[in-house]
Design a protein around this motif. Sequence first.
Motif, PDB file in Angstrom:
ATOM      1  N   ARG A 161       0.833  -1.211   0.000  1.00  0.00           N
ATOM      2  CA  ARG A 161       0.000   0.000   0.000  1.00  0.00           C
ATOM      3  C   ARG A 161       0.862   1.254   0.000  1.00  0.00           C
ATOM      4  NH1 ARG A 161      -3.368  -3.188   3.349  1.00  0.00           N
ATOM      5  NH2 ARG A 161      -2.440  -2.360   5.261  1.00  0.00           N
ATOM      6  N   TRP A 162       1.965   1.225   0.717  1.00  0.00           N
ATOM      7  CA  TRP A 162       2.867   2.382   0.728  1.00  0.00           C
ATOM      8  C   TRP A 162       3.454   2.630  -0.655  1.00  0.00           C
ATOM      9  CZ3 TRP A 162       5.870   0.693   5.759  1.00  0.00           C
ATOM     10  CH2 TRP A 162       5.074   0.990   6.886  1.00  0.00           C
ATOM     11  N   ILE A 163       3.833   1.566  -1.329  1.00  0.00           N
ATOM     12  CA  ILE A 163       4.360   1.714  -2.689  1.00  0.00           C
ATOM     13  C   ILE A 163       3.271   2.249  -3.613  1.00  0.00           C
ATOM     14  CG2 ILE A 163       5.161   0.402  -4.699  1.00  0.00           C
ATOM     15  CD1 ILE A 163       6.767  -1.354  -2.756  1.00  0.00           C
ATOM     16  N   LYS A 164       2.051   1.778  -3.428  1.00  0.00           N
ATOM     17  CA  LYS A 164       0.932   2.265  -4.241  1.00  0.00           C
ATOM     18  C   LYS A 164       0.701   3.754  -4.012  1.00  0.00           C
ATOM     19  CE  LYS A 164      -3.970   1.358  -5.172  1.00  0.00           C
ATOM     20  NZ  LYS A 164      -5.139   0.497  -4.818  1.00  0.00           N
ATOM     21  N   ILE A 165       0.797   4.206  -2.773  1.00  0.00           N
ATOM     22  CA  ILE A 165       0.644   5.639  -2.465  1.00  0.00           C
ATOM     23  C   ILE A 165       1.683   6.447  -3.237  1.00  0.00           C
ATOM     24  CG2 ILE A 165       0.946   7.383  -0.652  1.00  0.00           C
ATOM     25  CD1 ILE A 165      -0.319   5.368   1.301  1.00  0.00           C
ATOM     26  N   CYS A 166       2.919   5.970  -3.238  1.00  0.00           N
ATOM     27  CA  CYS A 166       3.984   6.665  -3.960  1.00  0.00           C
ATOM     28  C   CYS A 166       3.704   6.695  -5.455  1.00  0.00           C
ATOM     29  CB  CYS A 166       5.332   5.993  -3.671  1.00  0.00           C
ATOM     30  SG  CYS A 166       6.760   6.928  -4.257  1.00  0.00           S
ATOM     31  N   MET A 167       3.179   5.618  -5.985  1.00  0.00           N
ATOM     32  CA  MET A 167       2.842   5.567  -7.409  1.00  0.00           C
ATOM     33  C   MET A 167       1.731   6.562  -7.735  1.00  0.00           C
ATOM     34  SD  MET A 167       3.020   1.397  -7.909  1.00  0.00           S
ATOM     35  CE  MET A 167       2.462   1.406  -9.617  1.00  0.00           C
ATOM     36  N   ILE A 168       0.715   6.631  -6.875  1.00  0.00           N
ATOM     37  CA  ILE A 168      -0.388   7.572  -7.085  1.00  0.00           C
ATOM     38  C   ILE A 168       0.136   9.004  -7.063  1.00  0.00           C
ATOM     39  CG2 ILE A 168      -2.492   8.521  -6.068  1.00  0.00           C
ATOM     40  CD1 ILE A 168      -3.124   5.658  -5.080  1.00  0.00           C
ATOM     41  N   PRO A 179       1.464  -2.518  -7.330  1.00  0.00           N
ATOM     42  CA  PRO A 179       2.740  -2.296  -6.630  1.00  0.00           C
ATOM     43  C   PRO A 179       3.855  -3.235  -7.074  1.00  0.00           C
ATOM     44  CG  PRO A 179       0.932  -2.106  -5.077  1.00  0.00           C
ATOM     45  CD  PRO A 179       0.328  -2.547  -6.379  1.00  0.00           C
ATOM     46  N   HIS A 180       3.497  -4.472  -7.438  1.00  0.00           N
ATOM     47  CA  HIS A 180       4.514  -5.432  -7.872  1.00  0.00           C
ATOM     48  C   HIS A 180       5.199  -5.000  -9.164  1.00  0.00           C
ATOM     49  CE1 HIS A 180       6.546  -9.263  -8.389  1.00  0.00           C
ATOM     50  NE2 HIS A 180       6.005  -9.398  -9.589  1.00  0.00           N
ATOM     51  N   SER A 181       4.591  -4.046  -9.888  1.00  0.00           N
ATOM     52  CA  SER A 181       5.173  -3.607 -11.154  1.00  0.00           C
ATOM     53  C   SER A 181       6.500  -2.883 -10.961  1.00  0.00           C
ATOM     54  CB  SER A 181       4.195  -2.707 -11.923  1.00  0.00           C
ATOM     55  OG  SER A 181       3.967  -1.490 -11.225  1.00  0.00           O
ATOM     56  N   THR A 182       6.838  -2.497  -9.718  1.00  0.00           N
ATOM     57  CA  THR A 182       8.146  -1.889  -9.484  1.00  0.00           C
ATOM     58  C   THR A 182       9.264  -2.831  -9.919  1.00  0.00           C
ATOM     59  OG1 THR A 182       8.095  -2.718  -7.196  1.00  0.00           O
ATOM     60  CG2 THR A 182       7.406  -0.426  -7.558  1.00  0.00           C
ATOM     61  N   ARG A 183       9.036  -4.106  -9.782  1.00  0.00           N
ATOM     62  CA  ARG A 183      10.040  -5.112 -10.152  1.00  0.00           C
ATOM     63  C   ARG A 183      10.303  -5.074 -11.658  1.00  0.00           C
ATOM     64  NH1 ARG A 183      12.415  -9.837  -7.887  1.00  0.00           N
ATOM     65  NH2 ARG A 183      12.099 -11.801  -8.994  1.00  0.00           N
ATOM     66  N   SER A 184       9.239  -5.058 -12.445  1.00  0.00           N
ATOM     67  CA  SER A 184       9.383  -5.001 -13.897  1.00  0.00           C
ATOM     68  C   SER A 184       9.937  -3.653 -14.343  1.00  0.00           C
ATOM     69  CB  SER A 184       8.030  -5.255 -14.560  1.00  0.00           C
ATOM     70  OG  SER A 184       8.159  -5.300 -15.966  1.00  0.00           O
ATOM     71  N   ALA A 185       9.459  -2.563 -13.706  1.00  0.00           N
ATOM     72  CA  ALA A 185       9.963  -1.231 -14.057  1.00  0.00           C
ATOM     73  C   ALA A 185      11.458  -1.126 -13.785  1.00  0.00           C
ATOM     74  CB  ALA A 185       9.201  -0.168 -13.262  1.00  0.00           C
ATOM     75  N   SER A 186      11.886  -1.700 -12.673  1.00  0.00           N
ATOM     76  CA  SER A 186      13.286  -1.650 -12.284  1.00  0.00           C
ATOM     77  C   SER A 186      14.173  -2.398 -13.278  1.00  0.00           C
ATOM     78  CB  SER A 186      13.449  -2.252 -10.878  1.00  0.00           C
ATOM     79  OG  SER A 186      14.805  -2.356 -10.520  1.00  0.00           O
ATOM     80  N   VAL A 187      13.825  -3.643 -13.583  1.00  0.00           N
ATOM     81  CA  VAL A 187      14.680  -4.437 -14.472  1.00  0.00           C
ATOM     82  C   VAL A 187      14.625  -3.930 -15.913  1.00  0.00           C
ATOM     83  CG1 VAL A 187      14.612  -6.481 -13.003  1.00  0.00           C
ATOM     84  CG2 VAL A 187      12.885  -6.210 -14.799  1.00  0.00           C
ATOM     85  N   SER A 188      13.484  -3.377 -16.314  1.00  0.00           N
ATOM     86  CA  SER A 188      13.387  -2.810 -17.661  1.00  0.00           C
ATOM     87  C   SER A 188      14.281  -1.583 -17.785  1.00  0.00           C
ATOM     88  CB  SER A 188      11.930  -2.444 -17.985  1.00  0.00           C
ATOM     89  OG  SER A 188      11.112  -3.590 -18.030  1.00  0.00           O
ATOM     90  N   LYS A 189      14.332  -0.758 -16.730  1.00  0.00           N
ATOM     91  CA  LYS A 189      15.221   0.411 -16.734  1.00  0.00           C
ATOM     92  C   LYS A 189      16.678  -0.037 -16.741  1.00  0.00           C
ATOM     93  CE  LYS A 189      16.647   4.713 -16.133  1.00  0.00           C
ATOM     94  NZ  LYS A 189      16.320   5.492 -14.924  1.00  0.00           N
ATOM     95  N   ALA A 190      16.998  -1.058 -15.966  1.00  0.00           N
ATOM     96  CA  ALA A 190      18.375  -1.550 -15.924  1.00  0.00           C
ATOM     97  C   ALA A 190      18.809  -2.043 -17.306  1.00  0.00           C
ATOM     98  CB  ALA A 190      18.512  -2.661 -14.884  1.00  0.00           C
ATOM     99  N   LYS A 191      17.914  -2.749 -18.001  1.00  0.00           N
ATOM    100  CA  LYS A 191      18.240  -3.226 -19.350  1.00  0.00           C
ATOM    101  C   LYS A 191      18.417  -2.047 -20.302  1.00  0.00           C
ATOM    102  CE  LYS A 191      16.683  -5.841 -23.317  1.00  0.00           C
ATOM    103  NZ  LYS A 191      15.507  -6.208 -24.111  1.00  0.00           N
ATOM    104  N   ALA A 192      17.557  -1.021 -20.162  1.00  0.00           N
ATOM    105  CA  ALA A 192      17.660   0.159 -21.019  1.00  0.00           C
ATOM    106  C   ALA A 192      18.980   0.892 -20.805  1.00  0.00           C
ATOM    107  CB  ALA A 192      16.488   1.104 -20.761  1.00  0.00           C
TER     108      ALA A 192
END
Length: 235
Positions: A161-168, A179-192
């Motif tokens: 919920r805290w991560i969701k608040i930050c996303m909002i 909130p779990h999408s932080t994992r995909s966002a993180s690794v996608s940025k690392a690959k980029a």
Amino acid sequence: MFQGNRNIGSDPLLTRYMKGVFNKRPPTSRYTQMWDVNIVLNYVKTLSLSSITLKDLTIKLCMLMALTSAQRCQTLYLFNIDDMECVGDVYTFHLKEHIKQSRPSYKVAPVVFHRFSEENLCVVRTLETYLHRTAAFRNDSKLFLSFIKPHRAVSKDTIGRWIKICMIRSGLDVALYKPHSTRSASVSKAKAKSLPIESIMAQAGWTAPSTFTVFYDMPIVQDNFSKTYSHAVLS
């Protein structure tokens, strides 16, 4: 077991059936594209450590830890200061409990956080500030405590919920991104940022490249494309 002590997993008819189910409905990712980490980092930078509330400090630390470690809420929940090690500019959390990747043949690697040059994006500086602010009332060795009295240790759902608040607050569409999408966002940025796939896999705890390519490697929305994983994500 079937008759004659034959294992159910080796039955040829059942094996063919399960293979057909897999081919008919192959595993797919929830997302087809991923939010840009910079959108969240631009918001996080506005939360100055010199004048931040405990609530905002907690939310900031959760998000920075999620992004710079590529770990799930479950792993953040397991962080324990009794199993935390600090050497110079590096903080390491050793995990004593099982996580999703845990299995007999897999040894869970510690989660490591490196200091970053920009203070308002530095997960280590944010962690140190959080430990200092919570020291007076800390009554549990779990890292994350409620910012509301009596400041008990929180659940993994609360961390989500805290991560969701930050996303909002950052302007992300939380109806689309969980909130779990932080994992995909993180690794996608690392690959980029051209981090080697081996480094990404080691950071996220994957043993097969297909896990990353099928479920987590997404084109970044509003693409705004170091030596450590966290620097690649933050820069």
